[in-house]
Motif scaffolding. Structure first.
Motif, PDB file in Angstrom:
ATOM      1  N   SER B 146       0.810  -1.220   0.000  1.00 15.72           N
ATOM      2  CA  SER B 146       0.000   0.000   0.000  1.00 15.72           C
ATOM      3  C   SER B 146       0.844   1.270   0.000  1.00 15.72           C
ATOM      4  N   ASP B 147       2.152   1.129   0.214  1.00 16.27           N
ATOM      5  CA  ASP B 147       3.010   2.306   0.079  1.00 16.27           C
ATOM      6  C   ASP B 147       3.277   2.624  -1.390  1.00 16.27           C
ATOM      7  N   LYS B 148       2.985   1.667  -2.245  1.00 16.79           N
ATOM      8  CA  LYS B 148       3.141   1.898  -3.686  1.00 16.79           C
ATOM      9  C   LYS B 148       1.778   2.002  -4.367  1.00 16.79           C
ATOM     10  N   VAL B 149       0.888   1.116  -3.962  1.00 18.44           N
ATOM     11  CA  VAL B 149      -0.473   1.124  -4.505  1.00 18.44           C
ATOM     12  C   VAL B 149      -1.407   1.475  -3.353  1.00 18.44           C
ATOM     13  N   PRO B 150      -1.740   2.757  -3.212  1.00 19.73           N
ATOM     14  CA  PRO B 150      -2.477   3.168  -2.004  1.00 19.73           C
ATOM     15  C   PRO B 150      -3.920   2.685  -1.991  1.00 19.73           C
ATOM     16  N   HIS B 151      -4.399   2.480  -0.751  1.00 24.05           N
ATOM     17  CA  HIS B 151      -5.839   2.248  -0.584  1.00 24.05           C
ATOM     18  C   HIS B 151      -6.546   3.586  -0.356  1.00 24.05           C
ATOM     19  N   ALA B 152      -5.843   4.508   0.324  1.00 16.90           N
ATOM     20  CA  ALA B 152      -6.437   5.808   0.682  1.00 16.90           C
ATOM     21  C   ALA B 152      -7.795   5.616   1.351  1.00 16.90           C
ATOM     22  N   TRP B 153      -7.925   4.537   2.132  1.00 18.27           N
ATOM     23  CA  TRP B 153      -9.196   4.269   2.834  1.00 18.27           C
ATOM     24  C   TRP B 153      -9.078   4.550   4.328  1.00 18.27           C
ATOM     25  N   LYS B 154      -7.877   4.907   4.744  1.00 23.34           N
ATOM     26  CA  LYS B 154      -7.680   5.564   6.024  1.00 23.34           C
ATOM     27  C   LYS B 154      -7.014   6.876   5.639  1.00 23.34           C
ATOM     28  N   ALA B 155      -7.579   7.973   6.078  1.00 17.97           N
ATOM     29  CA  ALA B 155      -7.169   9.260   5.522  1.00 17.97           C
ATOM     30  C   ALA B 155      -5.852   9.738   6.119  1.00 17.97           C
ATOM     31  N   GLY B 156      -5.159  10.578   5.359  1.00 19.52           N
ATOM     32  CA  GLY B 156      -3.884  11.112   5.805  1.00 19.52           C
ATOM     33  C   GLY B 156      -2.838  10.895   4.735  1.00 19.52           C
ATOM     34  N   ALA B 157      -1.719  10.238   5.132  1.00 16.05           N
ATOM     35  CA  ALA B 157      -0.619  10.025   4.191  1.00 16.05           C
ATOM     36  C   ALA B 157      -1.085   9.240   2.967  1.00 16.05           C
ATOM     37  N   GLN B 158      -1.953   8.251   3.197  1.00 18.62           N
ATOM     38  CA  GLN B 158      -2.453   7.459   2.078  1.00 18.62           C
ATOM     39  C   GLN B 158      -3.228   8.329   1.084  1.00 18.62           C
ATOM     40  N   THR B 159      -4.013   9.245   1.589  1.00 21.40           N
ATOM     41  CA  THR B 159      -4.786  10.139   0.724  1.00 21.40           C
ATOM     42  C   THR B 159      -3.848  10.985  -0.132  1.00 21.40           C
ATOM     43  N   ASN B 160      -2.825  11.513   0.534  1.00 26.19           N
ATOM     44  CA  ASN B 160      -1.891  12.374  -0.194  1.00 26.19           C
ATOM     45  C   ASN B 160      -1.047  11.598  -1.191  1.00 26.19           C
ATOM     46  N   LEU B 161      -0.748  10.332  -0.881  1.00 17.65           N
ATOM     47  CA  LEU B 161      -0.013   9.494  -1.828  1.00 17.65           C
ATOM     48  C   LEU B 161      -0.830   9.289  -3.101  1.00 17.65           C
ATOM     49  N   LEU B 162      -2.094   8.969  -2.927  1.00 17.14           N
ATOM     50  CA  LEU B 162      -2.946   8.764  -4.104  1.00 17.14           C
ATOM     51  C   LEU B 162      -3.090  10.074  -4.879  1.00 17.14           C
TER      52      LEU B 162
END
Lengths: 353, 418
Positions: B146-162
């Motif tokens: 998920s650090d490469k293919v984000p889920h962005a289903w918990k908001a924060g860094a994942q959202t910004n990665l996507l």
């Protein structure tokens, strides 16, 4: 069932450790608090007391180190709301000055403090002489009329708490109940066997809300007679030798009237009208206790009749508000009445901003 | 001999108070309720426990992070209507307004018999009632990083990665996202995201030749079906139901899946957003509170049906009510009321109601909504939709709904965190 268990919280247990420049002050505490936090400060020669919301009591004396600012330290439990009272000349009834402390922080001034960390009060400028021009004591009981407001640096983990219901200070004047003198007879309620001077001993009163004079309103006091046995486990809550089940004036429901001894009446902090829980389900969209923070309607401060009428309008589809129509359909007429009646008791914050 | 404090004070005088032995003064200890997890459910529970319980209860909120980024509205980060900073909340009000003991720590172990928690810091904590609100965890997918293919289903860094990956897209690129099998957090969320990203790429970035594919593990759009399918048609989104993800190549950003039970096929993408299937937070499994993937509870109190004095609210509970922030806030109030009652020896409210509402943006100007009210069915002992209230939704996206969305979220955020 109330589980009675010491609040053990090793790394978090708070201590109101009123500690100054060191020195062996004698500390007595009624709790199992482990000191990992501290409030430090200095005062003139003083008795420092803390009255905490679980009914527990802590006290210590400041240490005379030869200076005019004596250090003190007092452990209290972590995370509990407590009143702090400081008394100078405490051994001398005619000259003692009893000063409840309030703390001002972030625009809030309250006599209730709550800490789980070290909390330095700094120097607390207590009066030591009743002839001092700033000593104001209208009824001459030695308790200053207004709490002394101090403005220490409040560390993260310590707070000044604005409580809507303060069981330790029923009239919210910053003077804890124990230092009130309801009948003005010169005895504080905790010393006074007969708080209202009606000739009936407090423990036999039906209109005394603190029969054991421990400063905690009986409705919130899980040990009404201070015998160390929780009321839930105590067959004789008022310690009058009459078992609760045979005792007209005391029962486990904290109801001091004799006509409803079998129904458990919850304490008022746990008002269990169905309306409150139902109305809380409006708060997601209309704000806590019905006070909206934005352009959507506040629903506090309206009469029950108005709210009921509006909800019935939504239910009938006459308002062209599809979401409210859907929500209104979710509640029965009885539920709408219950939540409207509860909301009608809530004050509206409108007009304040 | 029983010594009351009054007797002592009278006998010894005020000045002698300091000499009293602790046991003589020992008062009752306040009941201690510990809430674990500071999302919409947990933060609401902690606030309402103190708001309603006042000084009669001690409340500790254990949450590892000092700030919380709301997943609600976080799809608006992808189309630049919000930043994650705008959606950030903290627990200062819990501490200062409600005297909740806020502890930034992680619960490593629950001893349900002794009613103690072991915290990562090494501390232990006792509780009278424990409320767990750990949110969701993801079910592993082979090859997914998920650090490469984000889920962005918990908001924060994942959202910004996507968001960063979407910003790097050029015309003709391919955005592929996967929708998890129900139940998952925020039912309209994946479909909302597909619309918001399509609108952003085509109308904001002007990348009119980008392809957007939605691989849905479900047999059809799970909520607001007609509305979302109409939006998908309008945006030219390639919607493929019954598509079950088998594995992911996180470096190549390709996903292998079966469609309608057929043979596995692999789809390449420029930006791949894999939202895995979900289960209760790990603590639920560690504490043995799960049956299958979720925690069964009595919906009158949200007390676990597996272990006493432990309550589970929010996305981890298994009542079948939707998993979403508004709903978690709603459940938290029912739970808080029931816990406060139980500490007084009282039964929970026999007929609680909960409700759900969600506004979904489908572009940077238009949004839709859906809502529901749930009631307790004493026969099934489960929550069900109130008969007659239906499960209505907005007829079509509108700008009015879009502005209403911020009133809704504003009051929901305040009811939870302020």
């Amino acid at each position: 069932m109330t589980i009675s268990r010491p609040f053990m919280l090793t790394s978090l247990s708070a201590a109101l450790l009123l500690a100054g420049c060191g020195g062996g002050s004698s500390t007595s505490s009624s709790g199992d608090a482990t000191s990992s936090a501290a409030i430090t400060g200095t005062v003139p020669g003083t008795l420092i007391e803390a009255f905490c919301s679980d009914g527990s009591y802590y006290s210590t004396h400041s240490t005379d180190d030869g200076s005019s600012e004596h250090p003190f330290s007092l452990a209290i439990p972590s995370g509990l709301n407590c009143h702090v009272v400081m008394t100078t000349n405490e051994g001398d009834t005619a000259n003692r000055i009893i000063t409840p402390i309030s703390v001002e922080y972030n625009g809030v001034t309250s006599a209730l403090i709550n800490t789980s960390v070290a909390f330095d009060f700094g120097y607390v400028p207590l009066l030591t002489d009743r002839d001092d021009s700033s000593f104001v004591d209208t009824n001459g009981d030695g308790v200053v009329d207004e709490p002394l407001v101090i403005t220490p640096d409040v560390p993260v983990g310590a707070n000044v708490v604005e409580a809507s219901i303060d069981v330790l200070d029923s009239d919210n004047d910053g003077i804890p109940n124990v230092y009130e003198d309801d009948d003005g007879d010169g005895e504080f309620n905790y010393e006074d066997e007969d708080d209202d001077d009606d000739g009936i001993d407090d423990v036999d009163e039906t209109d005394d809300n603190d029969r054991d004079d421990d400063g905690v309103d009986d409705l919130y006091d899980r040990d009404d007679d201070n015998d160390g046995i929780s009321d839930d486990d105590d067959d004789d809550d008022d310690n009058d030798g009459i078992r609760d089940e045979e005792d007209d004036d005391h029962d486990d429901d904290d109801d001091t009237s004799s006509d409803t001894p079998t129904d458990y009446t919850p304490v008022s902090a746990y008002t269990l009208t169905p309306g409150r829980l139902l109305a809380a389900q409006c708060a997601q969209c209309h704000g806590t206790n019905g006070n909206s923070t934005n352009g959507w309607d506040s629903i506090a401060g309206e009469s029950a009749a108005e709210l009921i009428e509006e909800m019935q309008e939504f239910k009938s589809g006459g308002e062209d508000e599809p979401i409210m129509e859907a929500q209104a359909h979710g509640y029965s007429d009885a539920e709408i009445e219950a939540l409207a009646e509860w909301l009608a008791t809530q004050s509206s914050s409108e007009g304040e901003d | 001999m029983k010594l009351s404090r009054r007797t002592l004070l009278k006998a010894m005088g005020l000045g002698a108070a300091a000499l009293m032995s602790p046991q003589m003064l020992r008062a009752e200890t306040l009941p201690h309720v510990v809430v674990v997890g500071g999302g919409f459910a947990g933060a609401t529970a902690a606030k309402y426990l103190k708001m309603w319980g006042g000084l009669g209860v001690q409340v500790t909120l254990i949450e590892p992070n000092e700030t919380y980024v709301s997943p609600i509205l976080s799809n608006l980060v992808l189309n630049e209507q919000k930043t994650t900073n705008d959606l950030q909340f903290n627990y200062v009000n819990h501490s200062t307004q409600y005297a909740v003991n806020v502890v930034h720590d992680t619960v490593d172990d629950i001893d349900a018999q002794a009613q103690t928690l072991a915290l990562r810091s090494g501390a232990s904590m006792q509780y009278d009632r424990l409320i767990l609100a750990p949110g969701i965890d993801f079910i592993d997918i082979t090859g997914l990083d998920s650090d490469k293919v984000p889920h962005a289903w918990k908001a924060g860094a994942q959202t910004n990665l996507l968001k960063t990956q979407i910003d790097e897209m050029v015309d003709g690129d391919h955005f592929v996202m996967t929708v998890p099998a129900a139940p998952y957090r925020c039912p309209p969320g994946p479909y909302e995201r597909a619309c918001v990203v399509a609108d952003f790429l085509k109308n904001t970035q002007g990348l009119v030749n980008c392809d957007i594919t939605v691989l849905d593990a479900n047999p059809n759009v799970t909520v607001e079906r007609d509305m979302f399918l109409a939006q998908f048609a309008g945006y030219g989104i390639n919607y493929r139901p019954n598509s079950i993800v088998q594995k992911v190549d996180s470096d190549a950003r390709s996903v292998t899946f079966t469609e309608n039970g057929g043979v596995a096929q692999t789809l390449a993408s420029t930006v791949l957003n894999v939202i895995p299937n979900q289960k209760a937070g790990q603590i639920i499994f560690n504490a043995g509170l799960n049956v299958s993937n979720w925690a069964p509870v009595n919906p009158l109190s949200y007390e676990s049906t597996v272990k006493a004095n432990i309550h589970i609210i929010g996305d981890s509970q298994g009542t079948g009510q939707p998993k979403a922030g508004h709903q978690g806030n709603s459940e938290a109030k029912v739970c808080a009321d029931a816990v406060l009652r139980s500490l007084q020896g009282l039964a929970p409210d026999p007929a609680p109601k909960t409700n759900s509402a969600c506004y979904s943006p489908v572009s940077s100007t238009h949004a839709t909504w859906l809502t529901a009210v749930y009631e307790y069915n004493a026969t099934t002992q489960q929550m069900q939709l109130v008969e007659g209230a239906g499960y209505p939704a907005a007829e079509e996206p509108s700008t009015g709904n879009y502005s209403d969305m911020f009133n809704w979220s504003g009051n929901l955020f305040a009811d939870t965190f302020a």
